[in-house]
Design a protein around this motif. Structure first.
Motif, PDB file in Angstrom:
ATOM      1  N   ASP A 110       5.724   6.646  -4.517  1.00 40.44           N
ATOM      2  CA  ASP A 110       4.533   5.804  -4.674  1.00 40.44           C
ATOM      3  C   ASP A 110       4.802   4.620  -5.593  1.00 40.44           C
ATOM      4  O   ASP A 110       4.401   3.479  -5.303  1.00 40.44           O
ATOM      5  CB  ASP A 110       3.362   6.644  -5.212  1.00 40.44           C
ATOM      6  CG  ASP A 110       2.893   7.692  -4.217  1.00 40.44           C
ATOM      7  OD1 ASP A 110       3.112   7.491  -2.999  1.00 40.44           O
ATOM      8  OD2 ASP A 110       2.313   8.708  -4.646  1.00 40.44           O
ATOM      9  N   GLU A 113       7.093   2.118  -3.714  1.00 43.36           N
ATOM     10  CA  GLU A 113       6.406   1.298  -2.709  1.00 43.36           C
ATOM     11  C   GLU A 113       5.509   0.251  -3.371  1.00 43.36           C
ATOM     12  O   GLU A 113       5.424  -0.892  -2.908  1.00 43.36           O
ATOM     13  CB  GLU A 113       5.596   2.186  -1.777  1.00 43.36           C
ATOM     14  CG  GLU A 113       4.960   1.418  -0.625  1.00 43.36           C
ATOM     15  CD  GLU A 113       4.321   2.322   0.413  1.00 43.36           C
ATOM     16  OE1 GLU A 113       3.776   1.799   1.396  1.00 43.36           O
ATOM     17  OE2 GLU A 113       4.353   3.561   0.241  1.00 43.36           O
ATOM     18  N   LYS A 114       4.875   0.632  -4.466  1.00 47.03           N
ATOM     19  CA  LYS A 114       4.003  -0.311  -5.169  1.00 47.03           C
ATOM     20  C   LYS A 114       4.806  -1.477  -5.743  1.00 47.03           C
ATOM     21  O   LYS A 114       4.378  -2.637  -5.679  1.00 47.03           O
ATOM     22  CB  LYS A 114       3.257   0.412  -6.299  1.00 47.03           C
ATOM     23  CG  LYS A 114       2.242  -0.463  -7.030  1.00 47.03           C
ATOM     24  CD  LYS A 114       1.475   0.345  -8.068  1.00 47.03           C
ATOM     25  CE  LYS A 114       0.446  -0.523  -8.794  1.00 47.03           C
ATOM     26  NZ  LYS A 114      -0.304   0.250  -9.817  1.00 47.03           N
ATOM     27  N   LYS A 119       8.630   1.307   1.740  1.00 48.30           N
ATOM     28  CA  LYS A 119       8.674   2.757   1.591  1.00 48.30           C
ATOM     29  C   LYS A 119      10.080   3.205   1.217  1.00 48.30           C
ATOM     30  O   LYS A 119      11.064   2.627   1.665  1.00 48.30           O
ATOM     31  CB  LYS A 119       8.234   3.446   2.887  1.00 48.30           C
ATOM     32  CG  LYS A 119       6.739   3.310   3.163  1.00 48.30           C
ATOM     33  CD  LYS A 119       6.338   4.098   4.395  1.00 48.30           C
ATOM     34  CE  LYS A 119       4.834   3.995   4.627  1.00 48.30           C
ATOM     35  NZ  LYS A 119       4.413   4.769   5.826  1.00 48.30           N
TER      36      LYS A 119
END
Length: 293
Positions: A110, A113-114, A119
């Protein structure tokens, strides 16, 4: 006179033929081949005659559908058969415990990806593991040119991508100079271009080693075919939980079979096995990739 080595390799990879070039005494240079490809003037390389099809019963023939092969499919078919006919191809297998790399991915996916807008998959880890192994076993990153062996001190990693029109292999250039995030971004961008039919011919040329992931389609084990003139290709497969003996106890572990197909003219069996063990070690202890160990 014969074309320059780079031009000959490019013609073989692209399935094209250029008769006269701009070099001395009409030698075909790499620039001549690129120019011909861009202008669409390059003639297709002659294909070996296909074996005649066996006779089919009239009733069966009426229920068949005949479709012309696309240019891409014809090129794929020719190049794969050429590789099979030329190389002394052999495959060695191993298996890798994906526990640690899956835990690492789960923890940071997470945040990754942020920060990067991409991904976090497994391919970035495998590309970096392959590069470390290539540095240890340089023969797998070499190719034959006539009577010479050419050892490449650069790492352009081809990543096989399935599209509606067939399999293409875009190349992540100088992947050794990228972080795992950089590799993932490059693969993501090339994969999107491949599926949209926007890949340029230059983006599929010059690879030194290829990775193919049949696991995304459910393949448990396979023997990948070399991407000529390269001397090695790594096949990744489906992750499947299996009972494994760990420190004398049976545990359920997520396991993946790995396959390395290699050209035995260039790579000895010991080198091939050692290469695959190096990949396995790096994936099972992914901190080694971060620390470049």
């Amino acid at each position: 006179m014969p074309p320059a080595p780079a031009a000959a390799r490019l013609m073989a990879e692209s399935g094209t033929s250029v008769e006269a070039g701009s070099g001395k005494r009409g030698q075909v240079l790499k620039e001549d081949v690129l120019s011909a490809i861009k202008s669409g003037a390059a003639a297709p390389a002659p294909a070996a005659p296909a074996a005649p099809r066996a006779p089919v019963a009239t009733d069966d023939a009426a229920r068949e559908e005949r479709v012309r092969m696309t240019k891409l499919r014809q090129t794929i078919a020719r190049r794969l058969k050429d590789a099979q006919n030329t190389a002394a191809m052999l495959t060695t297998f191993n298996e890798v415990d994906m526990t640690n790399v899956m835990a690492l991915r789960s923890t940071y996916k997470d945040i990754f990806e942020k920060k990067h807008g991409q991904k976090l998959g497994f391919m970035g880890f495998f590309v970096k593991a392959v590069i470390q192994a290539l540095k240890d076993i340089p023969a797998v990153n070499a190719e034959i040119d006539g009577t010479d062996l050419v050892y490449k001190n650069y790492y352009h990693i081809g990543v096989a991508v399935g599209t509606d029109k067939g399999l293409v292999v875009p190349v992540v250039r100088d992947a050794d100079q990228m972080s795992i995030a950089g590799v993932e971004k490059a693969i993501g961008a090339l994969g999107r271009k491949a599926r949209d039919g926007q890949l340029k011919i230059e983006e599929m040329m010059g690879g030194t080693f290829t990775i193919s992931n049949g696991g995304v389609y459910g393949s448990l084990m396979s023997t990948p075919i070399l991407n000529a003139p390269q001397s090695g290709i790594l096949g990744m497969h489906k992750i499947q939980e299996r009972p494994m003996v760990v420190a004398g106890k049976i545990e359920i572990r997520p396991m993946m079979y790995l396959a390395l197909s290699y050209d035995h003219r260039v790579v000895d069996g010991k080198e091939a096995v050692t290469f695959l063990v190096r990949v396995k070690e790096a994936i099972e202890d992914p901190q080694r990739l971060v620390l470049d160990l």
